[in-house]
Design a protein around this motif. Structure first.
Motif, PDB file in Angstrom:
ATOM      1  N   ILE A 120       0.836  -1.201   0.000  1.00 34.02           N
ATOM      2  CA  ILE A 120       0.000   0.000   0.000  1.00 34.02           C
ATOM      3  C   ILE A 120       0.874   1.255   0.000  1.00 34.02           C
ATOM      4  N   ASP A 121       1.957   1.238   0.758  1.00 34.87           N
ATOM      5  CA  ASP A 121       2.870   2.389   0.772  1.00 34.87           C
ATOM      6  C   ASP A 121       3.432   2.661  -0.620  1.00 34.87           C
ATOM      7  N   LEU A 122       3.778   1.601  -1.351  1.00 39.15           N
ATOM      8  CA  LEU A 122       4.356   1.765  -2.690  1.00 39.15           C
ATOM      9  C   LEU A 122       3.317   2.167  -3.737  1.00 39.15           C
ATOM     10  N   VAL A 123       2.113   1.642  -3.617  1.00 38.70           N
ATOM     11  CA  VAL A 123       1.104   1.815  -4.659  1.00 38.70           C
ATOM     12  C   VAL A 123       0.176   3.006  -4.386  1.00 38.70           C
ATOM     13  N   GLY A 124      -0.107   3.250  -3.128  1.00 42.52           N
ATOM     14  CA  GLY A 124      -0.987   4.364  -2.775  1.00 42.52           C
ATOM     15  C   GLY A 124      -2.375   4.205  -3.371  1.00 42.52           C
ATOM     16  N   ASP A 125      -2.911   5.296  -3.916  1.00 38.19           N
ATOM     17  CA  ASP A 125      -4.271   5.289  -4.464  1.00 38.19           C
ATOM     18  C   ASP A 125      -4.430   4.351  -5.650  1.00 38.19           C
ATOM     19  N   ASP A 126      -3.332   3.969  -6.291  1.00 33.40           N
ATOM     20  CA  ASP A 126      -3.425   3.034  -7.413  1.00 33.40           C
ATOM     21  C   ASP A 126      -3.861   1.641  -6.970  1.00 33.40           C
ATOM     22  N   SER A 127      -3.922   1.422  -5.668  1.00 39.69           N
ATOM     23  CA  SER A 127      -4.395   0.123  -5.179  1.00 39.69           C
ATOM     24  C   SER A 127      -5.915   0.000  -5.304  1.00 39.69           C
ATOM     25  N   GLU A 128      -6.607   1.103  -5.582  1.00 35.96           N
ATOM     26  CA  GLU A 128      -8.054   1.030  -5.812  1.00 35.96           C
ATOM     27  C   GLU A 128      -8.311   0.078  -6.974  1.00 35.96           C
ATOM     28  N   GLY A 129      -9.196  -0.874  -6.768  1.00 37.31           N
ATOM     29  CA  GLY A 129      -9.506  -1.845  -7.815  1.00 37.31           C
ATOM     30  C   GLY A 129      -8.637  -3.084  -7.773  1.00 37.31           C
ATOM     31  N   CYS A 130      -7.756  -3.187  -6.781  1.00 36.22           N
ATOM     32  CA  CYS A 130      -6.962  -4.402  -6.598  1.00 36.22           C
ATOM     33  C   CYS A 130      -7.733  -5.333  -5.665  1.00 36.22           C
ATOM     34  N   TYR A 131      -7.797  -6.590  -6.029  1.00 36.54           N
ATOM     35  CA  TYR A 131      -8.464  -7.595  -5.222  1.00 36.54           C
ATOM     36  C   TYR A 131      -7.455  -8.667  -4.863  1.00 36.54           C
ATOM     37  N   PHE A 132      -7.469  -9.060  -3.608  1.00 36.55           N
ATOM     38  CA  PHE A 132      -6.498 -10.019  -3.102  1.00 36.55           C
ATOM     39  C   PHE A 132      -7.219 -11.325  -2.776  1.00 36.55           C
ATOM     40  N   ILE A 133      -6.751 -12.386  -3.371  1.00 34.34           N
ATOM     41  CA  ILE A 133      -7.397 -13.685  -3.264  1.00 34.34           C
ATOM     42  C   ILE A 133      -6.493 -14.634  -2.480  1.00 34.34           C
ATOM     43  N   THR A 134      -7.097 -15.371  -1.594  1.00 40.09           N
ATOM     44  CA  THR A 134      -6.341 -16.354  -0.834  1.00 40.09           C
ATOM     45  C   THR A 134      -7.239 -17.556  -0.558  1.00 40.09           C
ATOM     46  N   SER A 135      -6.654 -18.617  -0.141  1.00 42.37           N
ATOM     47  CA  SER A 135      -7.442 -19.794   0.224  1.00 42.37           C
ATOM     48  C   SER A 135      -7.362 -19.970   1.739  1.00 42.37           C
ATOM     49  N   ILE A 136      -8.365 -20.628   2.280  1.00 43.01           N
ATOM     50  CA  ILE A 136      -8.380 -20.864   3.720  1.00 43.01           C
ATOM     51  C   ILE A 136      -8.752 -22.316   3.995  1.00 43.01           C
ATOM     52  N   ASP A 137      -8.373 -22.776   5.142  1.00 47.78           N
ATOM     53  CA  ASP A 137      -8.715 -24.119   5.594  1.00 47.78           C
ATOM     54  C   ASP A 137      -9.878 -23.996   6.571  1.00 47.78           C
ATOM     55  N   LEU A 138     -11.074 -24.342   6.122  1.00 41.95           N
ATOM     56  CA  LEU A 138     -12.266 -24.189   6.948  1.00 41.95           C
ATOM     57  C   LEU A 138     -12.262 -25.070   8.187  1.00 41.95           C
ATOM     58  N   THR A 139     -11.339 -26.023   8.251  1.00 40.21           N
ATOM     59  CA  THR A 139     -11.281 -26.901   9.430  1.00 40.21           C
ATOM     60  C   THR A 139     -10.284 -26.398  10.477  1.00 40.21           C
ATOM     61  N   TYR A 140      -9.642 -25.250  10.219  1.00 39.20           N
ATOM     62  CA  TYR A 140      -8.699 -24.697  11.200  1.00 39.20           C
ATOM     63  C   TYR A 140      -9.429 -24.522  12.537  1.00 39.20           C
ATOM     64  N   PRO A 141      -8.874 -25.060  13.640  1.00 40.32           N
ATOM     65  CA  PRO A 141      -9.616 -25.103  14.905  1.00 40.32           C
ATOM     66  C   PRO A 141      -9.589 -23.817  15.738  1.00 40.32           C
ATOM     67  N   GLY A 142      -8.886 -22.785  15.293  1.00 41.20           N
ATOM     68  CA  GLY A 142      -8.792 -21.566  16.098  1.00 41.20           C
ATOM     69  C   GLY A 142     -10.162 -21.004  16.461  1.00 41.20           C
ATOM     70  N   GLU A 143     -10.323 -20.625  17.723  1.00 39.76           N
ATOM     71  CA  GLU A 143     -11.624 -20.177  18.229  1.00 39.76           C
ATOM     72  C   GLU A 143     -12.148 -18.946  17.475  1.00 39.76           C
ATOM     73  N   GLU A 144     -11.339 -17.936  17.283  1.00 39.23           N
ATOM     74  CA  GLU A 144     -11.761 -16.722  16.582  1.00 39.23           C
ATOM     75  C   GLU A 144     -12.095 -17.024  15.123  1.00 39.23           C
ATOM     76  N   PHE A 145     -11.283 -17.856  14.510  1.00 36.99           N
ATOM     77  CA  PHE A 145     -11.526 -18.237  13.115  1.00 36.99           C
ATOM     78  C   PHE A 145     -12.866 -18.956  12.989  1.00 36.99           C
ATOM     79  N   GLN A 146     -13.123 -19.901  13.860  1.00 39.40           N
ATOM     80  CA  GLN A 146     -14.375 -20.648  13.814  1.00 39.40           C
ATOM     81  C   GLN A 146     -15.579 -19.744  14.099  1.00 39.40           C
ATOM     82  N   ARG A 147     -15.402 -18.718  14.933  1.00 40.82           N
ATOM     83  CA  ARG A 147     -16.474 -17.762  15.189  1.00 40.82           C
ATOM     84  C   ARG A 147     -16.827 -17.013  13.906  1.00 40.82           C
ATOM     85  N   VAL A 148     -15.815 -16.595  13.153  1.00 41.80           N
ATOM     86  CA  VAL A 148     -16.049 -15.891  11.887  1.00 41.80           C
ATOM     87  C   VAL A 148     -16.743 -16.806  10.884  1.00 41.80           C
ATOM     88  N   ILE A 149     -16.299 -18.052  10.790  1.00 44.33           N
ATOM     89  CA  ILE A 149     -16.914 -19.004   9.870  1.00 44.33           C
ATOM     90  C   ILE A 149     -18.382 -19.229  10.236  1.00 44.33           C
TER      91      ILE A 149
END
Length: 75
Positions: free
Chosen positions: A36-65
Motif C-alpha cells: 500500500i505504501d508503494l502503490v498508494g491510491d493506485d491500489s483502488e480496484g486491486c483484489y487479493f485472493i487467498t485460500s483458507i482451511d475451513l477446518t482450522y480449529p482456532g476459536e476466533e476463526f471458527q467464530r467468523v466461519i
C-alpha cells in the motif's frame, strides 16, 4: 499475479501508468502495508485472493466461519 509485494506494486503501477483502470487480482500474500505504501491510491480496484482451511480449529476463526454461514447460509 502471484508475486512479492514489491513486484506486485510494480505491476500495478505499470498497469495504471498505461491507463488500465480495470480490476487487478493479486495473491493475498501481496497485500501488505509495504504494498500500500508503494502503490498508494493506485491500489483502488486491486483484489487479493487467498485460500483458507475451513477446518482450522482456532476459536476466533471458527467464530467468523459460523457468522458467515449464519449470514450467507453456505460455505
Amino acid at each position: 499475479a502471484f508475486c512479492t509485494y514489491s513486484d506486485g506494486a510494480s505491476i500495478v503501477k505499470q498497469a495504471r501508468t498505461l491507463d488500465f483502470d480495470g480490476p487487478i487480482l493479486m495473491h493475498g500474500q501481496t497485500m501488505t502495508d509495504e504494498f500500500i505504501d508503494l502503490v498508494g491510491d493506485d491500489s483502488e480496484g486491486c483484489y487479493f485472493i487467498t485460500s483458507i482451511d475451513l477446518t482450522y480449529p482456532g476459536e476466533e476463526f471458527q467464530r467468523v466461519i459460523k457468522k458467515y454461514k449464519e449470514t450467507y447460509g453456505k460455505n
